[in-house]
Motif scaffolding. Structure first.
Motif, PDB file in Angstrom:
ATOM      1  N   ALA A 262       1.271  -1.276   0.069  1.00  0.00           N
ATOM      2  CA  ALA A 262       0.264   0.310  -0.220  1.00  0.00           C
ATOM      3  C   ALA A 262       1.181   1.264   0.207  1.00  0.00           C
ATOM      4  O   ALA A 262       0.742   2.120  -0.820  1.00  0.00           O
ATOM      5  N   GLU A 263       1.358   1.803   0.865  1.00  0.00           N
ATOM      6  CA  GLU A 263       2.603   2.344   0.739  1.00  0.00           C
ATOM      7  C   GLU A 263       3.441   2.397  -0.359  1.00  0.00           C
ATOM      8  O   GLU A 263       4.502   3.419  -0.902  1.00  0.00           O
ATOM      9  N   PHE A 264       3.982   1.427  -0.840  1.00  0.00           N
ATOM     10  CA  PHE A 264       4.771   1.186  -2.344  1.00  0.00           C
ATOM     11  C   PHE A 264       3.665   1.752  -3.738  1.00  0.00           C
ATOM     12  O   PHE A 264       4.015   2.937  -3.683  1.00  0.00           O
ATOM     13  N   ARG A 265       2.810   1.185  -3.083  1.00  0.00           N
ATOM     14  CA  ARG A 265       1.366   1.941  -4.190  1.00  0.00           C
ATOM     15  C   ARG A 265       1.323   4.183  -4.714  1.00  0.00           C
ATOM     16  O   ARG A 265       1.485   4.146  -5.483  1.00  0.00           O
ATOM     17  N   ALA A 266       1.624   4.179  -3.217  1.00  0.00           N
ATOM     18  CA  ALA A 266       0.994   5.390  -2.624  1.00  0.00           C
ATOM     19  C   ALA A 266       2.573   6.065  -3.587  1.00  0.00           C
ATOM     20  O   ALA A 266       1.696   7.133  -3.572  1.00  0.00           O
ATOM     21  N   ALA A 267       3.638   5.591  -2.978  1.00  0.00           N
ATOM     22  CA  ALA A 267       4.992   6.552  -3.372  1.00  0.00           C
ATOM     23  C   ALA A 267       4.711   6.580  -4.742  1.00  0.00           C
ATOM     24  O   ALA A 267       5.649   7.587  -5.555  1.00  0.00           O
ATOM     25  N   VAL A 268       4.829   5.828  -5.744  1.00  0.00           N
ATOM     26  CA  VAL A 268       4.553   5.384  -6.930  1.00  0.00           C
ATOM     27  C   VAL A 268       3.512   6.470  -7.575  1.00  0.00           C
ATOM     28  O   VAL A 268       3.759   6.960  -8.863  1.00  0.00           O
ATOM     29  N   GLU A 269       2.017   6.214  -7.001  1.00  0.00           N
ATOM     30  CA  GLU A 269       1.186   7.019  -7.247  1.00  0.00           C
ATOM     31  C   GLU A 269       1.547   8.336  -7.223  1.00  0.00           C
ATOM     32  O   GLU A 269       0.881   9.513  -8.794  1.00  0.00           O
ATOM     33  N   GLY A 270       2.072   8.820  -6.770  1.00  0.00           N
ATOM     34  CA  GLY A 270       1.912  10.196  -6.225  1.00  0.00           C
ATOM     35  C   GLY A 270       3.346  11.039  -7.130  1.00  0.00           C
ATOM     36  O   GLY A 270       3.831  11.502  -8.248  1.00  0.00           O
ATOM     37  N   PHE A 271       4.419   9.813  -7.255  1.00  0.00           N
ATOM     38  CA  PHE A 271       5.166  10.251  -8.680  1.00  0.00           C
ATOM     39  C   PHE A 271       4.906  10.038 -10.238  1.00  0.00           C
ATOM     40  O   PHE A 271       5.420  10.866 -10.937  1.00  0.00           O
ATOM     41  N   LEU A 272       4.159   9.229 -10.687  1.00  0.00           N
ATOM     42  CA  LEU A 272       3.316   8.975 -11.990  1.00  0.00           C
ATOM     43  C   LEU A 272       2.353  10.463 -12.499  1.00  0.00           C
ATOM     44  O   LEU A 272       2.440  10.794 -13.490  1.00  0.00           O
ATOM     45  N   ALA A 273       1.936  10.955 -10.445  1.00  0.00           N
ATOM     46  CA  ALA A 273       0.988  12.040 -11.004  1.00  0.00           C
ATOM     47  C   ALA A 273       1.962  13.129 -11.282  1.00  0.00           C
ATOM     48  O   ALA A 273       1.522  14.585 -12.344  1.00  0.00           O
ATOM     49  N   LYS A 274       3.002  13.284 -10.855  1.00  0.00           N
ATOM     50  CA  LYS A 274       3.823  14.606 -11.137  1.00  0.00           C
ATOM     51  C   LYS A 274       4.198  14.241 -12.415  1.00  0.00           C
ATOM     52  O   LYS A 274       4.634  15.462 -13.261  1.00  0.00           O
ATOM     53  N   LEU A 275       4.813  13.216 -12.685  1.00  0.00           N
ATOM     54  CA  LEU A 275       5.251  12.840 -14.606  1.00  0.00           C
ATOM     55  C   LEU A 275       4.175  13.817 -15.104  1.00  0.00           C
ATOM     56  O   LEU A 275       3.900  13.632 -16.368  1.00  0.00           O
ATOM     57  N   ASP A 276       2.658  12.969 -14.926  1.00  0.00           N
ATOM     58  CA  ASP A 276       2.096  13.341 -15.818  1.00  0.00           C
ATOM     59  C   ASP A 276       1.792  15.061 -15.950  1.00  0.00           C
ATOM     60  O   ASP A 276       1.454  15.166 -17.114  1.00  0.00           O
ATOM     61  N   ALA A 277       1.150  15.510 -14.923  1.00  0.00           N
ATOM     62  CA  ALA A 277       1.369  17.129 -14.951  1.00  0.00           C
ATOM     63  C   ALA A 277       2.048  17.734 -15.629  1.00  0.00           C
ATOM     64  O   ALA A 277       2.346  19.066 -15.474  1.00  0.00           O
ATOM     65  N   GLU A 278       4.061  17.013 -15.471  1.00  0.00           N
ATOM     66  CA  GLU A 278       4.454  17.841 -16.154  1.00  0.00           C
ATOM     67  C   GLU A 278       4.629  17.495 -17.879  1.00  0.00           C
ATOM     68  O   GLU A 278       5.153  18.091 -18.517  1.00  0.00           O
ATOM     69  N   GLY A 279       3.798  16.339 -18.412  1.00  0.00           N
ATOM     70  CA  GLY A 279       3.719  15.412 -19.750  1.00  0.00           C
ATOM     71  C   GLY A 279       5.108  14.464 -19.703  1.00  0.00           C
ATOM     72  O   GLY A 279       5.170  14.811 -21.133  1.00  0.00           O
ATOM     73  N   ARG A 280       5.435  14.533 -18.918  1.00  0.00           N
ATOM     74  CA  ARG A 280       6.676  13.697 -19.411  1.00  0.00           C
ATOM     75  C   ARG A 280       6.636  12.194 -19.325  1.00  0.00           C
ATOM     76  O   ARG A 280       5.011  11.126 -18.854  1.00  0.00           O
TER      77      ARG A 280
END
Length: 280
Positions: A262-280
Motif C-alpha cells: 500500500a505504501e509502495f503504491r502510494a509513493a509510485v502513484e504520487g510520482f506518476l502523477a507528477k510525470l503526467d502533470a509535467e507531460g513526461r
C-alpha cells in the motif's frame, strides 16, 4: 521469447502507454511483482520477466552459449532492450528492485533513449552483493572449481529461507504462498550451475562519477528496516541522481513492493502523477 540468445520467461498485463518493465532482484523472479503488477497494469502495459539464473528463464551453461556471458550486467541490459524490441516497446518506465535496480540504472546510462523514468526499490548500486572477492574469481574458473561451484550454490540455496526472512522487516508477514513462489525455481534443471555462473560473472556496478548524467525522472524507495541494502545507500543514490525523489517507508524491509504494497503504491502513484502533470 528468445531474445539476445536467451529464452526469457515473461508476463504481461494491461495495455497502452506508459509501459512499465519490472526487474526483480537476486534470488527472486517475476513472482515477486505479483502483488503490484495489477497496479501498473491499470495504468499502462506492465511487463515482468525472469532474469537469467532465476525463475523459468533458460539457464545457459558455458558449453551452450556463443559469444559473451549472458549473466553479466551488460548482457542483461541488452536482454532487456531486446525484450522491449520484441514486444514493440520503444520506451519504458523501469521498475528495478535490488540487483534489478542496478540493471535499470545501467539501462538509463547505456540506452537513455529507451528509458522514460526510473523507479528504484532498495537498489543495489554501491555494493555488488557478491560474496566472492574479485581476486579469487580466476581460481574459480578452473575445471576443478567449476565442478565444486554448484555444490557451493546449493549451500547458498539451503539458506534461502533465512535470506527471505532477512529481507522482511517483519518476517511474520511472509505467507506460505510467498515461500512457495520463492522456492519453486530451485526445482528447475541446472538452477545450481546457473546460479554459480551468475556468481562468477557478477561485478560491483561501475557507476562512479556517472550517476549525475542520468537525465530521466527518478524515484528511489527504501524501507527504514532494510538490512540487505542499507537505507543510507538509497539516500545517497537519491542525492547523486539529479532531482531524484526519495521515499522511506517506515517499518519496512528490503522488499517494499511485497511487504508494504500500500505504501509502495502510494509513493509510485504520487510520482506518476507528477510525470503526467509535467507531460513526461
Amino acid at each position: 521469447l528468445t531474445v539476445a540468445g536467451v529464452e526469457l520467461h515473461y508476463k504481461t498485463e494491461g495495455w497502452g502507454e506508459p509501459a512499465f518493465v519490472l526487474l526483480h532482484g537476486f534470488g527472486a523472479s517475476l513472482f515477486s511483482w505479483q502483488g503490484v503488477m495489477p497496479f501498473f497494469a491499470e495504468r499502462g502495459t506492465a511487463v515482468a520477466f525472469d532474469r537469467p539464473a532465476f525463475g523459468l528463464t533458460q539457464r545457459p551453461l558455458p558449453e551452450e552459449w556463443t559469444g559473451r556471458n549472458p549473466y553479466t550486467l551488460e548482457a542483461q541490459t541488452d536482454q532487456t532492450v531486446a525484450l522491449m524490441d520484441s514486444l514493440g516497446l520503444s520506451k519504458a518506465i523501469l521498475v528495478g528492485h535490488s540487483a534489478g535496480g542496478a540493471t535499470a540504472v545501467a539501462m538509463a546510462l547505456r540506452y537513455p533513449e529507451r528509458v522514460r523514468a526510473l523507479i528504484l526499490v532498495s537498489p543495489a548500486i554501491y555494493q555488488g552483493g557478491n560474496p566472492i572477492p574479485e581476486w579469487a574469481k580466476p581460481l574459480l574458473q578452473t575445471p576443478q572449481a567449476r565442478r565444486l561451484g554448484p555444490l557451493l550454490a546449493r549451500l547458498m540455496g539451503a539458506q534461502a529461507d533465512r535470506l527471505l526472512r532477512f529481507a522482511w522487516h517483519d518476517p511474520d508477514r511472509i505467507t506460505p504462498e510467498t515461500r512457495v513462489g520463492y522456492f519453486k525455481p530451485f526445482r528447475a534443471q541446472n538452477w545450481d550451475r546457473a546460479l554459480w555462473e551468475l556468481t562468477l560473472a557478477g561485478r560491483p556496478p561501475d557507476f562512479a562519477g556517472r550517476l549525475g548524467s542520468i537525465g530521466v525522472p527518478t524515484l528511489v524507495i527504501t524501507g527504514d528496516g532494510d538490512r540487505t541494502v542499507p537505507p543510507e545507500n538509497s539516500v545517497r543514490l537519491a542525492r547523486e541522481i539529479p532531482d531524484a525523489e526519495l521515499v522511506v517507508i517506515p517499518r519496512c524491509g528490503h522488499v517494499a513492493h511485497e511487504e508494504c504494497p500500500a505504501e509502495f503504491r502510494a509513493a509510485v502513484e504520487g510520482f506518476l502523477a507528477k510525470l503526467d502533470a509535467e507531460g513526461r
